[in-house]
Design an enzyme around this catalytic site. Structure first.
Site, PDB file in Angstrom:
ATOM      1  N   ARG A 133       0.564  -0.918   0.024  1.00  0.00           N
ATOM      2  CA  ARG A 133       0.459  -0.015  -0.558  1.00  0.00           C
ATOM      3  C   ARG A 133       0.982   1.646  -0.064  1.00  0.00           C
ATOM      4  O   ARG A 133       2.098   1.398   0.504  1.00  0.00           O
ATOM      5  CB  ARG A 133      -0.888   0.101   1.312  1.00  0.00           C
ATOM      6  CG  ARG A 133      -2.062  -1.585   1.409  1.00  0.00           C
ATOM      7  CD  ARG A 133      -3.051  -1.095   2.230  1.00  0.00           C
ATOM      8  NE  ARG A 133      -3.502  -2.104   2.969  1.00  0.00           N
ATOM      9  CZ  ARG A 133      -2.818  -3.649   3.082  1.00  0.00           C
ATOM     10  NH1 ARG A 133      -1.848  -3.421   4.795  1.00  0.00           N
ATOM     11  NH2 ARG A 133      -4.223  -4.179   3.275  1.00  0.00           N
ATOM     12  N   LYS A 158      -2.058  -1.878   7.158  1.00  0.00           N
ATOM     13  CA  LYS A 158      -3.594  -2.267   7.532  1.00  0.00           C
ATOM     14  C   LYS A 158      -3.905  -3.563   8.810  1.00  0.00           C
ATOM     15  O   LYS A 158      -3.410  -4.143   8.246  1.00  0.00           O
ATOM     16  CB  LYS A 158      -4.369  -1.867   7.233  1.00  0.00           C
ATOM     17  CG  LYS A 158      -6.211  -2.503   6.686  1.00  0.00           C
ATOM     18  CD  LYS A 158      -5.939  -2.085   5.292  1.00  0.00           C
ATOM     19  CE  LYS A 158      -7.935  -1.838   5.460  1.00  0.00           C
ATOM     20  NZ  LYS A 158      -8.229  -1.784   4.605  1.00  0.00           N
ATOM     21  N   HIS A 223      -2.305   2.652  -6.090  1.00  0.00           N
ATOM     22  CA  HIS A 223      -2.556   1.115  -5.069  1.00  0.00           C
ATOM     23  C   HIS A 223      -3.316   0.345  -6.563  1.00  0.00           C
ATOM     24  O   HIS A 223      -2.992  -0.934  -6.146  1.00  0.00           O
ATOM     25  CB  HIS A 223      -4.602   2.091  -4.917  1.00  0.00           C
ATOM     26  CG  HIS A 223      -4.610   0.469  -3.767  1.00  0.00           C
ATOM     27  ND1 HIS A 223      -3.762   0.098  -2.465  1.00  0.00           N
ATOM     28  CD2 HIS A 223      -5.578  -0.356  -3.919  1.00  0.00           C
ATOM     29  CE1 HIS A 223      -4.173  -0.448  -2.215  1.00  0.00           C
ATOM     30  NE2 HIS A 223      -5.103  -1.170  -3.100  1.00  0.00           N
ATOM     31  N   ARG A 226      -0.694  -2.512  -6.557  1.00  0.00           N
ATOM     32  CA  ARG A 226      -0.363  -3.096  -5.157  1.00  0.00           C
ATOM     33  C   ARG A 226      -1.233  -4.316  -6.034  1.00  0.00           C
ATOM     34  O   ARG A 226      -1.692  -5.645  -6.513  1.00  0.00           O
ATOM     35  CB  ARG A 226      -1.122  -2.584  -4.658  1.00  0.00           C
ATOM     36  CG  ARG A 226      -1.395  -3.824  -3.278  1.00  0.00           C
ATOM     37  CD  ARG A 226      -2.149  -3.295  -2.306  1.00  0.00           C
ATOM     38  NE  ARG A 226      -3.032  -4.418  -0.892  1.00  0.00           N
ATOM     39  CZ  ARG A 226      -2.455  -4.988  -0.100  1.00  0.00           C
ATOM     40  NH1 ARG A 226      -1.489  -4.851  -0.120  1.00  0.00           N
ATOM     41  NH2 ARG A 226      -2.932  -5.579   1.140  1.00  0.00           N
ATOM     42  N   HIS A 249      -3.145  -8.934   3.819  1.00  0.00           N
ATOM     43  CA  HIS A 249      -4.828  -9.833   4.024  1.00  0.00           C
ATOM     44  C   HIS A 249      -5.279 -11.065   5.433  1.00  0.00           C
ATOM     45  O   HIS A 249      -4.816 -11.617   5.731  1.00  0.00           O
ATOM     46  CB  HIS A 249      -5.425  -9.981   2.731  1.00  0.00           C
ATOM     47  CG  HIS A 249      -5.414  -9.604   1.468  1.00  0.00           C
ATOM     48  ND1 HIS A 249      -5.721  -9.767   0.542  1.00  0.00           N
ATOM     49  CD2 HIS A 249      -5.868  -8.240   1.519  1.00  0.00           C
ATOM     50  CE1 HIS A 249      -5.462  -8.855  -0.511  1.00  0.00           C
ATOM     51  NE2 HIS A 249      -5.534  -8.245   0.405  1.00  0.00           N
ATOM     52  N   TYR A 258      -9.169 -11.781  -6.889  1.00  0.00           N
ATOM     53  CA  TYR A 258      -7.826 -11.549  -7.890  1.00  0.00           C
ATOM     54  C   TYR A 258      -7.880 -13.265  -8.899  1.00  0.00           C
ATOM     55  O   TYR A 258      -7.056 -13.227 -10.003  1.00  0.00           O
ATOM     56  CB  TYR A 258      -6.503 -11.886  -7.261  1.00  0.00           C
ATOM     57  CG  TYR A 258      -5.284 -10.381  -6.341  1.00  0.00           C
ATOM     58  CD1 TYR A 258      -5.432  -9.659  -7.524  1.00  0.00           C
ATOM     59  CD2 TYR A 258      -5.735 -10.248  -5.327  1.00  0.00           C
ATOM     60  CE1 TYR A 258      -5.495  -8.173  -6.267  1.00  0.00           C
ATOM     61  CE2 TYR A 258      -5.448  -9.696  -4.452  1.00  0.00           C
ATOM     62  CZ  TYR A 258      -5.408  -8.312  -5.464  1.00  0.00           C
ATOM     63  OH  TYR A 258      -5.747  -6.770  -5.030  1.00  0.00           O
TER      64      TYR A 258
END
Length: 281
Positions: A133, A158, A223, A226, A249, A258
């Site tokens: 990120r 995150k 972004h 990514r 994640h 994805y």
């Protein structure tokens, strides 16, 4: 109200919420309070419902802003006020089912070639190399680059989770040359003031200039690098669980998107229209 805001802020900081999340939640609670015409301890489920409808229809909140407002109010009543409002009866906004944009390897190469400032180019290379990120990339420190294990350490990403991701051999060579010239410390990519990292806005503007100069019309953002990192790995045969860990994640459900973006599984498919009308190809 000031005392309540202070208490909520303390609760969130004790639970190790990021400064950005604390700031956003307090903003939404202040707006909620200004909308009400009664003390917070007299609020009903309908009051919350009416407020969320108000910011959606009158203030034109986006889905993400509406979801954040709902989360802030839930936190206020569940953790700070500890009031027995049955919030499970009130569901947050439905998530959009939009697929993220992906750039091809050639498009990323073109963008990097059109990025004139070397430091900005290195930031973009680092973001793509590790699937970072933007906020994670600009806050890297010199000590986060591990040339022995060929990894990049991401501190407090995150959800306040540390992780390791990939370090490209090409990027490592470029970073070594950059370090010999600039001697940055402690930030890998310092801003105008060496005590602070580059701003997100600086990199976002650099990316958009390079994208336009490269003639790429896709509405890509920083972004997108990514998303492209994850999609390209999947197309190379890297399994989803490895990609999940590299991206940081929390749930594999976030990584499953994805599967819809990879082209490896569809590359050998013959379009039925081409079979029907082969002479027009």
């Amino acid at each position: 109200m000031d005392e309540l805001i202070r208490k909520m802020q303390q609760d969130m900081e004790i639970q190790n919420y990021s400064p950005r999340t604390v700031e956003a939640y307090l903003f939404h609670v202040r707006r909620f309070q200004s909308y009400l015409h009664k003390p917070l301890d007299q609020v009903t489920l309908d009051d919350i419902r009416f407020y969320l409808h108000h910011v959606k229809t009158d203030k034109h909140y986006s889905r993400s802003s509406l979801h954040q407002a709902f989360s802030a109010i839930k936190y206020l009543y569940r953790h700070t006020l500890k009031m027995p409002i049955e919030l499970r009866e009130l569901k947050g906004p439905k998530r959009d089912q939009k697929l993220p944009l992906v750039l091809s390897a050639n498009e990323i190469h073109a963008i990097l070639n059109r990025t004139g400032n070397n430091k900005h180019r290195l930031v973009l290379m680092t973001l793509y190399s590790g699937g970072l990120r933007l906020n994670e990339g600009i806050h890297l420190r010199i000590t986060d680059i591990d040339s022995q294990r060929m990894t990049i350490r991401v501190r407090q990403g995150k959800g306040n989770r540390d992780r390791y991701t990939l370090l490209s051999t090409v990027l490592l060579k470029e970073l070594r040359l950059y370090w010999l010239r600039e001697r940055p410390d402690p930030w890998l990519f310092p801003g105008q003031k060496e005590t602070k990292p580059l701003s997100e806005t600086t990199i976002q503007k650099a990316f958009q200039r390079a994208r336009q100069d490269a003639g790429i019309r896709k509405e890509a953002s920083v972004h997108t690098l990514r998303h492209s990192f994850a999609t390209h790995l999947l197309e190379q045969g890297v399994n989803l669980f490895t990609i999940k860990e590299l991206l940081g994640h929390k749930s594999i459900r976030s990584t499953l998107i994805y599967l819809h973006l990879q082209k490896a599984g569809t590359a050998q498919i013959v379009n039925p229209l081409d079979q029907l009308l082969p002479g027009l190809k």
